[in-house]
Design an enzyme around this catalytic site. Structure first.
Site, PDB file in Angstrom:
ATOM      1  N   ASN A   9       0.876  -1.176   0.000  1.00 44.69           N
ATOM      2  CA  ASN A   9       0.000   0.000   0.000  1.00 44.69           C
ATOM      3  C   ASN A   9       0.912   1.224   0.000  1.00 44.69           C
ATOM      4  O   ASN A   9       1.539   1.528   1.004  1.00 44.69           O
ATOM      5  CB  ASN A   9      -0.885  -0.034   1.257  1.00 44.69           C
ATOM      6  CG  ASN A   9      -1.689   1.238   1.430  1.00 44.69           C
ATOM      7  OD1 ASN A   9      -1.750   2.088   0.532  1.00 44.69           O
ATOM      8  ND2 ASN A   9      -2.325   1.377   2.588  1.00 44.69           N
ATOM      9  N   LYS A  11       0.087   4.258  -0.166  1.00 51.51           N
ATOM     10  CA  LYS A  11      -0.514   5.441   0.472  1.00 51.51           C
ATOM     11  C   LYS A  11      -0.279   6.670  -0.427  1.00 51.51           C
ATOM     12  O   LYS A  11      -0.313   6.532  -1.643  1.00 51.51           O
ATOM     13  CB  LYS A  11       0.041   5.610   1.889  1.00 51.51           C
ATOM     14  CG  LYS A  11      -0.104   4.302   2.695  1.00 51.51           C
ATOM     15  CD  LYS A  11       0.159   4.433   4.155  1.00 51.51           C
ATOM     16  CE  LYS A  11      -0.033   3.087   4.835  1.00 51.51           C
ATOM     17  NZ  LYS A  11       0.145   3.146   6.283  1.00 51.51           N
ATOM     18  N   HIS A  90      -9.370   1.182   5.099  1.00 53.35           N
ATOM     19  CA  HIS A  90      -8.085   1.374   5.785  1.00 53.35           C
ATOM     20  C   HIS A  90      -8.284   2.312   6.983  1.00 53.35           C
ATOM     21  O   HIS A  90      -9.060   3.266   6.906  1.00 53.35           O
ATOM     22  CB  HIS A  90      -7.045   1.951   4.818  1.00 53.35           C
ATOM     23  CG  HIS A  90      -5.664   1.884   5.383  1.00 53.35           C
ATOM     24  ND1 HIS A  90      -5.212   2.775   6.334  1.00 53.35           N
ATOM     25  CD2 HIS A  90      -4.648   1.011   5.167  1.00 53.35           C
ATOM     26  CE1 HIS A  90      -3.965   2.444   6.670  1.00 53.35           C
ATOM     27  NE2 HIS A  90      -3.603   1.379   5.972  1.00 53.35           N
ATOM     28  N   GLU A  92      -6.579   4.627   8.127  1.00 56.67           N
ATOM     29  CA  GLU A  92      -6.301   6.050   7.875  1.00 56.67           C
ATOM     30  C   GLU A  92      -7.517   6.736   7.257  1.00 56.67           C
ATOM     31  O   GLU A  92      -7.759   7.913   7.510  1.00 56.67           O
ATOM     32  CB  GLU A  92      -5.047   6.189   6.993  1.00 56.67           C
ATOM     33  CG  GLU A  92      -3.789   5.871   7.804  1.00 56.67           C
ATOM     34  CD  GLU A  92      -2.619   5.352   6.991  1.00 56.67           C
ATOM     35  OE1 GLU A  92      -2.617   5.465   5.752  1.00 56.67           O
ATOM     36  OE2 GLU A  92      -1.688   4.809   7.629  1.00 56.67           O
ATOM     37  N   GLU A 160      -5.020  -4.868  10.703  1.00 57.49           N
ATOM     38  CA  GLU A 160      -3.961  -3.879  10.871  1.00 57.49           C
ATOM     39  C   GLU A 160      -4.186  -3.109  12.175  1.00 57.49           C
ATOM     40  O   GLU A 160      -4.990  -2.157  12.204  1.00 57.49           O
ATOM     41  CB  GLU A 160      -3.964  -2.885   9.701  1.00 57.49           C
ATOM     42  CG  GLU A 160      -3.667  -3.509   8.360  1.00 57.49           C
ATOM     43  CD  GLU A 160      -3.116  -2.487   7.378  1.00 57.49           C
ATOM     44  OE1 GLU A 160      -2.043  -2.739   6.822  1.00 57.49           O
ATOM     45  OE2 GLU A 160      -3.742  -1.430   7.181  1.00 57.49           O
ATOM     46  N   GLY A 166       3.200   2.037  10.752  1.00 63.59           N
ATOM     47  CA  GLY A 166       4.216   3.081  10.609  1.00 63.59           C
ATOM     48  C   GLY A 166       4.989   3.385  11.883  1.00 63.59           C
ATOM     49  O   GLY A 166       5.677   4.400  11.963  1.00 63.59           O
ATOM     50  N   SER A 205       3.867  -2.368  10.169  1.00 64.92           N
ATOM     51  CA  SER A 205       5.319  -2.465  10.379  1.00 64.92           C
ATOM     52  C   SER A 205       5.921  -3.803   9.951  1.00 64.92           C
ATOM     53  O   SER A 205       6.884  -4.279  10.549  1.00 64.92           O
ATOM     54  CB  SER A 205       5.672  -2.168  11.848  1.00 64.92           C
ATOM     55  OG  SER A 205       5.340  -0.822  12.163  1.00 64.92           O
TER      56      SER A 205
HETATM   57  P1  13P Z   1       3.368   0.172   7.506  1.00 63.09           P
HETATM   58  O1  13P Z   1       3.811  -1.132   6.886  1.00 63.09           O
HETATM   59  O2  13P Z   1       4.105   1.364   6.984  1.00 63.09           O
HETATM   60  O3  13P Z   1       3.333   0.085   9.009  1.00 63.09           O
HETATM   61  O4  13P Z   1       1.847   0.413   7.031  1.00 63.09           O
HETATM   62  C1  13P Z   1       0.916  -0.624   7.168  1.00 63.09           C
HETATM   63  C2  13P Z   1      -0.305  -0.233   6.459  1.00 63.09           C
HETATM   64  O5  13P Z   1      -1.041   0.641   6.878  1.00 63.09           O
HETATM   65  C3  13P Z   1      -0.615  -0.920   5.188  1.00 63.09           C
HETATM   66  O6  13P Z   1      -1.909  -0.667   4.760  1.00 63.09           O
END
Ligand code: 13P
Length: 245
Positions: A9, A11, A90, A92, A160, A166, A205
């Protein structure tokens, strides 16, 4: 036996100058796992040409077929651009765009209706985990946001934990296995035997160093990777770790 799926992803990262990374990742996908990259809308059409066995997808889709929704992108538009899948729900977007379970469910159904595969994300906040409510929160999200007629042919889930995204922090293997087991138990209630076929990815992560142990946990059928999916150097080792399991 569920085939592993490793999805990246990107982002809000990635310009045309980064398509070389897509090409390099595509060139390294082994035949034994499914690999996908969910890219910004702007890169999808050009990435599809470079993708080979790598599936190219989006990170969100609007729930309506079309209409007066300035700035939004429909499932038919994604198909038209060559996307094969999309993420929905997601954390976010649930946080930043205040997306509800109902809306996430509608997005998944709209994507399926247009012929896209779907990765549905769920996960608890640190506050919810510390309060001992992680499984309750996550299984409630699954129940409320799972699209109708969910089938492994087109749907995967991704657990997640918000606090692991992150941050460089990951749950213990025992916690990952427990949550994935709880999600599968909830899926059994919701879709019966199909629950054994639905893939449940872990995200948060994931990197080349921890991929083998996270992907080796019970009921973990792949990974959803953010930061470490941005370059072939970081992402290919995760795909390779999945291929070895
Ligand atoms: P990270 O791998 O950067 O922690 O992000 C995970 C994520 O949100 C994937 O959708």
């Amino acid at each position: 036996m569920r085939r592993k799926l490793v999805a990246g992803n990107w982002k809000m990262h990635g310009l045309k100058a980064d398509l070389g990374e897509v090409r390099a990742i595509a060139a390294a996908v082994p035949g034994s796992v499914d690999a996908a990259l969910c890219l910004p809308f702007t890169l999808i059409a050009s990435a599809v040409e470079a993708a080979g066995a790598l599936q190219i997808g989006a990170q969100d889709v609007h729930e309506a077929e079309k209409g007066a929704h300035t700035g939004c992108v429909s499932a038919a538009m994604l198909v038209d651009a060559g996307a094969g899948l999309t993420i929905v729900g997601h954390s976010e977007r649930r946080a930043d765009q205040h997306e509800t379970d109902n809306q996430v469910k509608a997005k998944g159904e709209a994507a399926h209706k247009a012929g896209l595969r779907v990765i549905l994300c769920v996960g608890e906040t640190l506050e919810e985990r510390d309060a001992g409510r992680a499984e309750q929160v996550v299984t409630a999200q699954v129940a409320a946001s799972l699209p109708e007629a969910a089938s492994a042919e087109w749907l995967a889930l991704a657990y997640e934990p918000v606090w692991a995204i992150g941050t460089g922090r990951t749950p213990t293997e025992a916690d990952v296995a427990a949550m994935h087991g709880a999600i599968r138990a909830k899926l059994r209630e919701l879709v019966g035997g199909e629950a054994e076929r639905l893939r449940i990815l872990y995200g948060g992560s994931v990197n080349g160093a921890n991929a083998a142990s996270l992907l080796g946990c019970a009921d973990v059928d792949g990974a959803l990777v953010g930061g470490a999916s941005l370059t072939a150097e970081k992402f290919v080792p995760i795909i390779e770790a999945a291929a070895k399991l």
